[in-house]
Design a protein around this motif. Structure first.
Motif, PDB file in Angstrom:
ATOM      1  N   VAL A  24       2.327   6.365  57.330  1.00  0.00           N
ATOM      2  CA  VAL A  24       3.206   5.247  57.053  1.00  0.00           C
ATOM      3  C   VAL A  24       2.866   4.136  58.036  1.00  0.00           C
ATOM      4  O   VAL A  24       2.848   4.351  59.248  1.00  0.00           O
ATOM      5  CB  VAL A  24       4.683   5.655  57.194  1.00  0.00           C
ATOM      6  CG1 VAL A  24       5.579   4.455  56.962  1.00  0.00           C
ATOM      7  CG2 VAL A  24       5.016   6.767  56.212  1.00  0.00           C
ATOM      8  N   GLY A  69       5.964  -6.165  60.454  1.00  0.00           N
ATOM      9  CA  GLY A  69       6.938  -5.321  61.141  1.00  0.00           C
ATOM     10  C   GLY A  69       7.276  -5.804  62.529  1.00  0.00           C
ATOM     11  O   GLY A  69       8.239  -5.323  63.124  1.00  0.00           O
ATOM     12  N   GLU A 106      -6.195  -6.429  61.454  1.00  0.00           N
ATOM     13  CA  GLU A 106      -5.228  -7.020  62.381  1.00  0.00           C
ATOM     14  C   GLU A 106      -5.971  -7.470  63.628  1.00  0.00           C
ATOM     15  O   GLU A 106      -6.604  -6.673  64.330  1.00  0.00           O
ATOM     16  CB  GLU A 106      -4.124  -6.032  62.731  1.00  0.00           C
ATOM     17  CG  GLU A 106      -3.005  -6.694  63.509  1.00  0.00           C
ATOM     18  CD  GLU A 106      -1.771  -5.819  63.680  1.00  0.00           C
ATOM     19  OE1 GLU A 106      -0.857  -6.247  64.403  1.00  0.00           O
ATOM     20  OE2 GLU A 106      -1.723  -4.724  63.096  1.00  0.00           O
ATOM     21  N   THR A 164       6.100 -12.635  53.768  1.00  0.00           N
ATOM     22  CA  THR A 164       6.278 -11.735  54.904  1.00  0.00           C
ATOM     23  C   THR A 164       6.341 -10.292  54.433  1.00  0.00           C
ATOM     24  O   THR A 164       5.725  -9.395  55.024  1.00  0.00           O
ATOM     25  CB  THR A 164       7.556 -12.093  55.666  1.00  0.00           C
ATOM     26  OG1 THR A 164       7.525 -13.475  56.029  1.00  0.00           O
ATOM     27  CG2 THR A 164       7.701 -11.257  56.926  1.00  0.00           C
ATOM     28  N   SER A 165       7.076 -10.070  53.357  1.00  0.00           N
ATOM     29  CA  SER A 165       7.158  -8.719  52.789  1.00  0.00           C
ATOM     30  C   SER A 165       5.821  -8.275  52.223  1.00  0.00           C
ATOM     31  O   SER A 165       5.404  -7.125  52.400  1.00  0.00           O
ATOM     32  CB  SER A 165       8.232  -8.676  51.698  1.00  0.00           C
ATOM     33  OG  SER A 165       9.502  -8.998  52.220  1.00  0.00           O
ATOM     34  N   ASP A 166       5.127  -9.200  51.544  1.00  0.00           N
ATOM     35  CA  ASP A 166       3.836  -8.852  50.950  1.00  0.00           C
ATOM     36  C   ASP A 166       2.849  -8.372  52.006  1.00  0.00           C
ATOM     37  O   ASP A 166       2.044  -7.472  51.757  1.00  0.00           O
ATOM     38  CB  ASP A 166       3.254 -10.049  50.207  1.00  0.00           C
ATOM     39  CG  ASP A 166       4.004 -10.387  48.929  1.00  0.00           C
ATOM     40  OD1 ASP A 166       4.779  -9.538  48.441  1.00  0.00           O
ATOM     41  OD2 ASP A 166       3.820 -11.511  48.425  1.00  0.00           O
ATOM     42  N   ALA A 177       3.454   0.248  59.643  1.00  0.00           N
ATOM     43  CA  ALA A 177       4.377  -0.869  59.778  1.00  0.00           C
ATOM     44  C   ALA A 177       3.709  -2.152  59.301  1.00  0.00           C
ATOM     45  O   ALA A 177       4.375  -3.080  58.873  1.00  0.00           O
ATOM     46  CB  ALA A 177       4.822  -1.010  61.230  1.00  0.00           C
ATOM     47  N   GLN A 178       2.403  -2.215  59.408  1.00  0.00           N
ATOM     48  CA  GLN A 178       1.638  -3.378  58.983  1.00  0.00           C
ATOM     49  C   GLN A 178       0.702  -2.959  57.853  1.00  0.00           C
ATOM     50  O   GLN A 178       0.553  -1.778  57.560  1.00  0.00           O
ATOM     51  CB  GLN A 178       0.796  -3.924  60.145  1.00  0.00           C
ATOM     52  CG  GLN A 178       1.534  -4.097  61.445  1.00  0.00           C
ATOM     53  CD  GLN A 178       2.642  -5.115  61.356  1.00  0.00           C
ATOM     54  OE1 GLN A 178       3.795  -4.801  61.582  1.00  0.00           O
ATOM     55  NE2 GLN A 178       2.322  -6.329  61.019  1.00  0.00           N
ATOM     56  N   LEU A 179       0.056  -3.946  57.245  1.00  0.00           N
ATOM     57  CA  LEU A 179      -1.024  -3.597  56.341  1.00  0.00           C
ATOM     58  C   LEU A 179      -2.116  -2.890  57.150  1.00  0.00           C
ATOM     59  O   LEU A 179      -2.593  -3.431  58.150  1.00  0.00           O
ATOM     60  CB  LEU A 179      -1.614  -4.859  55.705  1.00  0.00           C
ATOM     61  CG  LEU A 179      -0.804  -5.561  54.622  1.00  0.00           C
ATOM     62  CD1 LEU A 179      -1.518  -6.832  54.190  1.00  0.00           C
ATOM     63  CD2 LEU A 179      -0.572  -4.651  53.428  1.00  0.00           C
ATOM     64  N   SER A 232      -7.185  -2.820  54.153  1.00  0.00           N
ATOM     65  CA  SER A 232      -6.426  -3.141  52.947  1.00  0.00           C
ATOM     66  C   SER A 232      -6.947  -4.424  52.315  1.00  0.00           C
ATOM     67  O   SER A 232      -7.608  -5.243  52.965  1.00  0.00           O
ATOM     68  CB  SER A 232      -4.946  -3.333  53.287  1.00  0.00           C
ATOM     69  OG  SER A 232      -4.370  -2.185  53.845  1.00  0.00           O
ATOM     70  N   GLN A 237       3.734  -7.035  54.839  1.00  0.00           N
ATOM     71  CA  GLN A 237       4.352  -5.912  55.554  1.00  0.00           C
ATOM     72  C   GLN A 237       4.499  -6.181  57.051  1.00  0.00           C
ATOM     73  O   GLN A 237       4.151  -5.340  57.891  1.00  0.00           O
ATOM     74  CB  GLN A 237       3.550  -4.629  55.305  1.00  0.00           C
ATOM     75  CG  GLN A 237       3.452  -4.252  53.835  1.00  0.00           C
ATOM     76  CD  GLN A 237       2.652  -2.988  53.600  1.00  0.00           C
ATOM     77  OE1 GLN A 237       2.533  -2.135  54.479  1.00  0.00           O
ATOM     78  NE2 GLN A 237       2.087  -2.855  52.401  1.00  0.00           N
ATOM     79  N   THR A 248       2.241 -11.191  64.323  1.00  0.00           N
ATOM     80  CA  THR A 248       1.180 -10.390  63.718  1.00  0.00           C
ATOM     81  C   THR A 248       0.098 -11.358  63.271  1.00  0.00           C
ATOM     82  O   THR A 248       0.376 -12.284  62.509  1.00  0.00           O
ATOM     83  CB  THR A 248       1.685  -9.588  62.511  1.00  0.00           C
ATOM     84  OG1 THR A 248       2.660  -8.639  62.953  1.00  0.00           O
ATOM     85  CG2 THR A 248       0.538  -8.854  61.840  1.00  0.00           C
TER      86      THR A 248
END
Length: 278
Positions: A18, A160, A176, A154-156, A20-22, A26, A158, A164
């Motif tokens: 899981v 966290g 990142e 922001t949601s797209d 928190a970020q892409l 990706s 991800q 970022t």
């Protein structure tokens, strides 16, 4: 050029992480956003032109965001490497980078300009802006207060935590970048598509098992060729034995991607090895 690509699923009893970020590797979600000066920007328009895009997701109330902003690292990046002919970009630019700041927490343009108790200061003028009277931000700043854009971006992506900073390569792959003092040194993207017919896949990110049983595998393919990708054949083997062959047809332009769900595998046991050939 035909490719023979291989993905090996992690052994059974594994789990899907899981993030928190892409996660690095990706595909970046596309966006079409309007900056605070009224200009619109589509992410894939820049990547398709060969630009590596840096996106600073920050919030006006965030101390680490303000600290990194004050270093001027992304401003220097934009001035020395940004698109030729854009405001504040040096005439000797390498012309291979684009930079955005996205205030991703829904705060206002007034707060970006330093007005209000919740903002750390003027985010718009820029630390190294030699021409603040121009009325233009040093590089495009996106506001997500709901006036022109929402926090959906922001949601797209991800987000966290703030800040970022993502680097998006021309092939739309996300890395990142962190709060680097020399972000241009991070630009090490794969070569652009060069063959007419080419395809690639990514690290397996579909369903995995935590116990013996059934599995419905899913893979992502990308057109890495210069002409539209219209068909591939995908073979799945278990312990070296072919169990399914799936023809896929569609129409993917260069760098476009497609998730493909493959036939279910049943009765898998511990230490079975599943390979997917494209």
């Amino acid at each position: 050029m035909n490719k023979h690509l291989l993905i090996t699923l992690i052994t059974l009893f594994s789990f899907q992480s899981v993030f928190a970020q892409l996660p690095n590797g990706s595909i970046a979600p596309d966006f079409n956003l309007t900056d605070i000066n009224g200009s619109t920007h589509r992410l894939y328009d820049y990547t398709d032109q060969g630009y590596t895009v840096f996106i600073d997701f920050s919030a006006v109330w965030c101390p680490p965001c303000w600290g990194y902003h004050q270093t001027g690292a992304l401003e220097d990046l934009y001035m020395n490497h940004g698109p030729a002919g854009m405001p504040h970009v040096d005439s000797n630019t390498t012309d291979d980078v684009m930079v955005f700041m996205i205030e991703g927490d829904g705060n206002t343009v007034a707060e970006l300009n330093g007005n209000g108790s919740s903002t750390y200061g003027d985010w718009v003028t820029g630390v190294n802006d030699s021409d603040p009277a121009s009325g233009l931000t040093l590089y495009p700043i996106i506001c997500t207060d709901g006036t022109a854009n929402s926090t959906a971006v922001t949601s797209d992506f991800q987000i966290g935590y703030w800040p970022t900073i993502y680097m998006v390569c021309p092939d739309r792959i996300v890395i990142e970048a962190g709060q680097s003092s020399s972000p241009y040194s991070l630009v090490n993207c794969p070569p652009p598509a060069s063959s007419d017919n080419d395809a690639r896949t990514f690290d397996y990110a579909g369903e995995t098992l935590t116990c013996e049983g059934d599995l419905v595998p899913e893979i992502m393919i990308q057109n890495y060729g210069l002409v539209d990708l219209t068909s591939v054949t995908i073979e799945v083997t278990v312990n070296g034995n072919s169990v399914s062959t799936t023809p896929w047809t569609g129409n993917l332009t260069t760098y476009a991607t497609q998730n493909i769900t493959l036939p279910a595998l049943t009765g898998l046991a511990n230490n079975d090895v599943v390979n997917i050939f494209v």
